[in-house]
Enzyme design. Structure first.
Site, PDB file in Angstrom:
ATOM      1  N   HIS A  59       0.867  -1.188   0.037  1.00  0.00           N
ATOM      2  CA  HIS A  59      -0.071   0.132   0.068  1.00  0.00           C
ATOM      3  C   HIS A  59       0.944   1.242   0.045  1.00  0.00           C
ATOM      4  O   HIS A  59       1.816   1.451   0.722  1.00  0.00           O
ATOM      5  CB  HIS A  59      -0.842  -0.077   1.312  1.00  0.00           C
ATOM      6  CG  HIS A  59      -1.996  -1.059   1.319  1.00  0.00           C
ATOM      7  ND1 HIS A  59      -3.258  -0.817   0.681  1.00  0.00           N
ATOM      8  CD2 HIS A  59      -1.984  -2.233   1.979  1.00  0.00           C
ATOM      9  CE1 HIS A  59      -3.993  -1.685   1.021  1.00  0.00           C
ATOM     10  NE2 HIS A  59      -3.365  -2.677   1.565  1.00  0.00           N
ATOM     11  N   ALA A 116     -10.158   2.526   3.512  1.00  0.00           N
ATOM     12  CA  ALA A 116     -10.384   3.976   3.295  1.00  0.00           C
ATOM     13  C   ALA A 116     -11.832   4.315   2.633  1.00  0.00           C
ATOM     14  O   ALA A 116     -12.146   5.213   2.739  1.00  0.00           O
ATOM     15  CB  ALA A 116      -9.260   4.648   2.656  1.00  0.00           C
TER      16      ALA A 116
END
Length: 303
Positions: A59, A116
């Site tokens: 990520h 998110a």
């Protein structure tokens, strides 16, 4: 219908090479639900901590663009998932987030992982600050659970994309009347905030009766008639919403979920999804899943 999914596709969903290899080994999967069940078992019971850390490292840091050396497809998904939260974030807010990211990584040894999708910048910063107080062993498990939420959302998108390709391929073949083993319209609900099926969600299925079809902002001439009602079970699947018929009557259908009762205080008091069944689709199966959290939802046409 079982879909063939490559190792690279699974790695885009998770970021772990071992996870991707084991998903290929367990393939093919007849449904998204079966794939998610296998993915959870692999992630939490079969791969080791090194696989977790590999996925975390794939990520980009929350609030930052990915590095050129990162897995481009994986990183591109991460940026897309974060884009809404940071679209209007100020430079000073991003600077504060960057400072906390440094503190977090110094303490735990890996970047802050959070699902998110549907989150605001303020919510994620508050979560980061709250989780910073955790013991490393506790935070590692929380991060792994958040990674699984991200993986499940990406798997849902992957299955949706693959289903479109299969549908386009199948559309060129002569259509034969199937012998149904389930009603032509079904649904299930996944609570992505918990990473688990949503049980006890009330579901209504209706069909439009009128001289003109309903459209956005206009009801049309007619009204909705109830076809059937049910509630989701422990696996998030609704009971039978309509009779087991071979041919579905063409028309406009609406499936509604009582999300307000399931999640009091959430943003959506209920969610309704309208879709049209054409004459050429009357022999098909329509599965309309709902991926739900208190402040967002996603749906797509499954198989």
């Amino acid at each position: 219908m079982a879909m063939e999914i490559r190792e690279g596709d699974w790695k885009v969903c998770c970021g772990s090479s071992d996870f991707a290899k084991l998903m290929v080994k367990g393939s093919p999967f007849n449904s998204l639900e079966a794939a998610i069940e296998s993915a959870r078992d692999i992630w939490f019971n079969q791969v080791n901590v090194a696989a977790w850390l590999e996925a975390f490292a794939a990520h980009p840091q929350i609030g930052k663009s990915p590095s050129p050396s990162s897995n481009s497809d994986f990183a591109r998904r991460s940026v897309t998932e974060q884009s809404r939260a940071f679209a209007t974030t100020s430079a000073s807010a991003l600077e504060e987030l960057a400072e906390w990211n440094v503190l977090y990584r110094q303490k735990f040894g890996f970047i802050f992982i959070i699902c998110a999708s549907g989150r605001t910048h303020a919510e994620m910063l508050a979560e980061l600050k709250g989780r910073y107080a955790n013991r490393p062993i506790v935070e590692l498990e929380i991060a792994a659970k958040e990674q699984m939420k991200i993986t499940e959302l990406r798997m849902a998108k992957l299955f949706s994309e693959k289903a479109k390709v299969v549908s386009q391929t199948e559309s060129t073949k002569p259509q034969e009347a199937p012998k149904r083993s389930r009603p032509p319209i079904t649904t299930h609900v996944l609570d992505v905030s918990r990473g688990a099926p949503a049980a006890g969600v009330e579901v209504h299925l209706e069909v439009w009766n009128g001289t003109t079809s309903p459209s956005f902002g206009h009801g049309g001439r007619g009204d909705w008639s109830m076809v059937g009602t049910s509630a989701t079970d422990k696996d998030g699947r609704s009971g039978q919403l309509m009779d087991l018929v071979e041919s579905l009557n063409p028309g406009t259908y609406r499936i509604s979920f009582n999300t307000g009762k399931y999640c009091p205080g959430g943003f959506f008091p209920y969610v309704s999804i309208a879709f049209e069944v054409t004459e050429s689709q009357k022999l098909e199966h329509f599965h309309v899943p709902l991926l739900l959290s208190p402040f967002s939802f996603t749906t797509y046409r499954g198989s």
